[in-house]
Design an enzyme around this catalytic site. Structure first.
Site, mmCIF file in Angstrom:
data_model
loop_
_atom_site.group_PDB
_atom_site.id
_atom_site.type_symbol
_atom_site.label_atom_id
_atom_site.label_comp_id
_atom_site.label_asym_id
_atom_site.label_seq_id
_atom_site.Cartn_x
_atom_site.Cartn_y
_atom_site.Cartn_z
ATOM 1 N N HIS A 222 0.911 -1.216 -0.015
ATOM 2 C CA HIS A 222 0.031 -0.013 -0.294
ATOM 3 C C HIS A 222 0.962 0.803 0.396
ATOM 4 O O HIS A 222 1.398 1.755 0.791
ATOM 5 C CB HIS A 222 -1.227 0.061 1.731
ATOM 6 C CG HIS A 222 -2.151 0.870 1.035
ATOM 7 N ND1 HIS A 222 -3.121 0.916 1.171
ATOM 8 C CD2 HIS A 222 -1.309 2.656 1.699
ATOM 9 C CE1 HIS A 222 -3.233 1.804 1.639
ATOM 10 N NE2 HIS A 222 -3.202 2.772 1.308
ATOM 11 N N CYS A 255 -3.571 10.558 4.382
ATOM 12 C CA CYS A 255 -4.278 9.847 5.817
ATOM 13 C C CYS A 255 -4.379 11.425 6.580
ATOM 14 O O CYS A 255 -3.630 12.025 7.103
ATOM 15 C CB CYS A 255 -3.130 9.039 6.513
ATOM 16 S SG CYS A 255 -3.788 8.517 8.111
ATOM 17 N N ASN A 264 -2.043 8.692 -2.935
ATOM 18 C CA ASN A 264 -2.049 6.861 -3.163
ATOM 19 C C ASN A 264 -1.473 6.422 -4.801
ATOM 20 O O ASN A 264 -1.943 7.501 -5.523
ATOM 21 C CB ASN A 264 -3.082 5.624 -3.331
ATOM 22 C CG ASN A 264 -3.961 6.059 -1.546
ATOM 23 O OD1 ASN A 264 -3.520 4.972 -0.449
ATOM 24 N ND2 ASN A 264 -5.113 6.304 -0.824
#
Length: 316
Positions: A222, A255, A264
């Site tokens: 991730h 985040c 991302n």
């Protein structure tokens, strides 16, 4: 032919790479959780339906988290009621505590996730408790899920660096991954939460986790793109044997508890890379780029993904 007319990569494969990679789409949860303005549940539901229509078969749908902690996800249960996805679509819901996993079971969720930190500071900021306390909190979460036949995805975040603590010792990362595995997590996703990792570091972490007894077939990555390294890190992980890569349509995300965490890895950028290598994903890149353009139009700004921008321009 101008570059604006090119909407698919030339395929040149390699026998050294896996024939197929699962792209785990995190846009509906991780991609939208940091938006300043609320995104209506009907828009989220259409987003999910569009990415599934484009061929996505694994996605993180939402989180049953406290609304005051992440207001954008306050509509989690309504979203779960609205979407009706085929059985073959792997749908994951983040459940931070035992109450959340019980709610997930009650509404028919088939897979849940827990989110641990590899650093003490981020664990306190994100979960309000130490690493040890957070892992103890996850014990009944994972146990309840497994007793009810649910798979459990375990994120171990801040693996490559922490904005408060700096470099994270490899042993610290391995210890958290090992404890999540021992709890019963069926898949473990290595998270570069603030996007500071490099390909060499990514491979070293993967090797260390595998050496600790966690099979490569249980690992995912991730990756955030703060320093423009997400795609390079994903490529290195895939070359090492990882076949599950998290990504967010259009490159949305970040985040809310780590200010230096930007978007991302963009799903379209990853797909262009994978499809160019002859690696199958089952996802229609053009359809996904159109979905990202649609969502960007709603959000009022271009999608960060360079591939999404180029493809939609070529299609216009």
């Amino acid at each position: 032919m101008s570059t604006s007319a090119v909407s698919a990569p030339v395929k040149v494969g390699s026998a050294k790479l896996p024939p197929r990679v699962t792209v785990f789409e995190v846009g509906p949860r991780d991609g939208l959780q940091n938006e300043a303005a609320p995104v209506p549940v009907e828009v989220k539901a259409e987003f999910v339906e569009r990415i599934v229509d484009a061929g996505v078969r694994a996605l993180e749908l939402t989180s049953l988290v406290r609304p005051d902690r992440v207001p954008q996800l306050a509509d989690a249960e309504e979203l779960l009621r609205r979407v009706n996805l085929p059985d073959e679509v792997r749908t994951v819901v983040l459940t931070p505590n035992e109450k959340a996993v019980r709610r997930a079971v009650d509404v028919g969720v088939r897979e849940v996730a827990v989110f641990a930190s590899c650093t003490e500071t981020f664990s306190q900021r994100n979960l309000g408790r130490s690493i040890d306390d957070s892992l103890r909190m996850f014990e009944p979460v994972v146990a309840h899920a497994r007793r009810n036949g649910l798979a459990v995805r375990g994120y171990f975040s801040m693996a490559c660096g922490d904005p408060w603590e700096g470099a994270v010792p490899v042993g610290q990362v391995v210890a958290v991954a090992r404890r999540l595995s021992d709890l019963g997590c069926t898949e473990l996703s290595l998270g570069d939460t603030i996007g500071v990792g490099t390909p060499g570091q990514t491979v070293a972490l993967i090797d260390a986790v595998v050496a600790a007894g966690i099979g490569m077939d249980r690992l995912a990555v991730h990756l955030h793109d703060t320093y423009g390294q997400a795609l390079a890190n994903a490529s290195a992980a895939i070359a090492r044997g990882v076949t599950v890569v998290d990504a967010s349509a259009g490159g949305l995300g970040g985040c809310p508890f780590a200010g230096s965490s930007t978007g991302n890895l963009a799903t379209e950028d990853l797909l262009w890379h994978l499809h160019g290598l002859g690696i199958e994903t089952g996802i229609d890149l053009r359809a996904l780029a159109q979905t990202s353009a649609w969502l960007a139009g709603y959000l009022g700004r271009p999608a960060p993904s360079r591939a999404a921008q180029a493809i939609t321009q070529a299609m216009s």
